[in-house]
Design an enzyme around this catalytic site. Sequence first.
Site, PDB file in Angstrom:
ATOM      1  N   LYS A 121      -7.423   1.328   4.020  1.00  0.00           N
ATOM      2  CA  LYS A 121      -6.167   2.058   4.253  1.00  0.00           C
ATOM      3  C   LYS A 121      -6.427   3.130   5.287  1.00  0.00           C
ATOM      4  O   LYS A 121      -7.547   3.612   5.430  1.00  0.00           O
ATOM      5  CB  LYS A 121      -5.705   2.745   2.960  1.00  0.00           C
ATOM      6  CG  LYS A 121      -4.211   3.035   2.940  1.00  0.00           C
ATOM      7  CD  LYS A 121      -3.449   1.799   2.526  1.00  0.00           C
ATOM      8  CE  LYS A 121      -1.986   2.047   2.275  1.00  0.00           C
ATOM      9  NZ  LYS A 121      -1.405   0.914   1.518  1.00  0.00           N
ATOM     10  N   ASN A 169      11.557   0.695   3.274  1.00  0.00           N
ATOM     11  CA  ASN A 169      11.417  -0.750   3.449  1.00  0.00           C
ATOM     12  C   ASN A 169      11.275  -1.481   2.120  1.00  0.00           C
ATOM     13  O   ASN A 169      11.892  -2.533   1.914  1.00  0.00           O
ATOM     14  CB  ASN A 169      10.223  -1.034   4.371  1.00  0.00           C
ATOM     15  CG  ASN A 169      10.020  -2.511   4.562  1.00  0.00           C
ATOM     16  OD1 ASN A 169       9.057  -3.076   4.079  1.00  0.00           O
ATOM     17  ND2 ASN A 169      10.959  -3.156   5.219  1.00  0.00           N
TER      18      ASN A 169
HETATM   19  N1  GLU Z   1       1.015  -1.182   3.114  1.00  0.00           N
HETATM   20  C1  GLU Z   1       1.256  -2.401   2.409  1.00  0.00           C
HETATM   21  C2  GLU Z   1       0.618  -2.329   1.033  1.00  0.00           C
HETATM   22  O1  GLU Z   1       0.381  -1.270   0.509  1.00  0.00           O
HETATM   23  C3  GLU Z   1       0.897  -3.624   3.205  1.00  0.00           C
HETATM   24  C4  GLU Z   1      -0.535  -3.752   3.591  1.00  0.00           C
HETATM   25  C5  GLU Z   1      -0.838  -4.924   4.515  1.00  0.00           C
HETATM   26  O2  GLU Z   1       0.048  -5.712   4.785  1.00  0.00           O
HETATM   27  O3  GLU Z   1      -1.980  -4.985   4.948  1.00  0.00           O
HETATM   28  O4  GLU Z   1       0.405  -3.320   0.399  1.00  0.00           O
END
Ligand code: GLU
Length: 410
Positions: free
Chosen positions: A105, A220
Site C-alpha cells: 500500500k 467509489n
Molecule cells: N485500494 C483497493 C483495495 O483496498 C484496490 C487495490 C488494488 O486494486 O490493487 O483493495
Amino acid sequence: MSAYNPYDNVLATIETAAKQLGYSPSEYEHIKYPERTLQVSIPVRMDDGSVRVFEGYRVQHSTLRGPSKGGIRYHQDVNQDEVSALAAWMTFKCAVAGIPYGGGKGGVTVDPTKLSKGELKRLTEVFTERISPIIGPETDIPAPDVGTGGEVMNWLVETYSRLRGELTLGVTTGKPVGKGGSLGRVEATGRGVTITAKAAMQALGREIRGATVAVQGMGNVGGISAKLLTEERAKVIAVSDVSDCIYNPAGLDIEGLLTFIADGNLLKDYTGDVERISSKELLEMDVDILVPAALENMINKDNAANIRAKLIVEGANGPVTVEADAVLEQNGIIVVPDILANCGGVVCSYFEWLQNLADDYWTEQAVNQKLEEAVSAAFKSVWEISAEQNVSLRAGAYLIALKKLVEESA
Ligand code: GLU
C-alpha cells in the site's frame, strides 16, 4: 486511552488465526512484519510559487505469493501505521481471493481536495519518482484507493514510463479505460460488495430484494455499492459522505444522488426529499445490511454494542475493530470482512494487469462474469470454513489466507 493503531488489529487477527491453525510462532512470525517500508518526502511547487513538502510511504507487506499489490491513498490522516495495516490487509485479501499477489500500500499525507489539479499532478510525479526504485509490474503494483483514481494512475504510468524509457502499463492498475484500464474496474469493488452481500443474505436464508440498507461513504466503493444493491431491489434508506448523512425510509433516489455527487456536490447541499441524520444514527440504524464504505475504525468498542444491522458488509478496509468484532459476534451480527467483501477491486486489478501484459482487452461482460466467479468462489470457501470451524467469517477468511501464506509459500 491509547491511540487507535490499525496495525494492532492486523497483529491480533493474525495471532487468532495462527492459534486456530496450531502454528508455532516460528512458522508465522515473519508475516507480522512488512517486508519493506519506504518513506519519502515529496516537495511540490504550489500554484503560488511556494514549495510544500508532503510525506509519503510505500509499504510492501508481503511478496510471498507474488508481486506486492495495493492502492495509493491521498488523505490528510495517512501515517505509516495506517499504510502498513492497509498493506497487510492486501496480503490477506489477495490470498483469500486466490490471485497471485502479495500485499502493499502507498499513501501521502495530503488533503487532495485542497490542491489544484496541477498541484496534484506534480505531487503524483514526485511521489512516483521517489517510490520508482521499488515499484514495477513484476515487483509492486499500485492502484487507486481513497483520494486517488484513474487520473492519478495515469500520471503515475506516464512518470514511471518516462523514467524507465518505455511505456509500462502494468506498473499500476485502475487506469482510465483507453489508457490501459479495464472495463468494469471502476465498478468492481462495489460489484464485489454487492455479490458478497447477496451471497451472505442467501446463505442466511434471506433475500436481498426488499432488504433495507445503510451505506456510510458515497465514494467509489459506497456509491457503486448503493447503486448495484438498488439494482438488486434492496432498499437503500440512508447514505453519507464527509459532509452529511441523509435518510428516507421509503428509499433514496440513488441514481439522482450519484449524478449530484459526480457533478462535484456534497450531500449537505442536496435538496431532495430526505431527512438529515447524524453519522451515529446512520451506523446504529436498524437495517438489514450496513455497508461501512469510508475509513477504518468506524465501528469500535464505543459504538459496537449499539449496532442494530443484521449484516455488515465491509466496503472499506478495517472499518470494524477487533474489540468491536467480539461484541458484534456476541450479538449475532454477521460481518462479511473487508478482505472478502471488497476484494472485487483487486481481483479486477489482476484482470487489468493480465490484459496489459497480454495486450489483449476483454469485454465488460467477460470482466464482470470472471469477477462474479472469483468473488463468489472466495465467498463460498470462507462461508464453508467458518461453518465447519464454527468461527466468524473474518476468522474463516484469515484461516484460508494464513494457511496459503504459511503452507503454500514457504
Ligand atoms: N485500494 C483497493 C483495495 O483496498 C484496490 C487495490 C488494488 O486494486 O490493487 O483493495
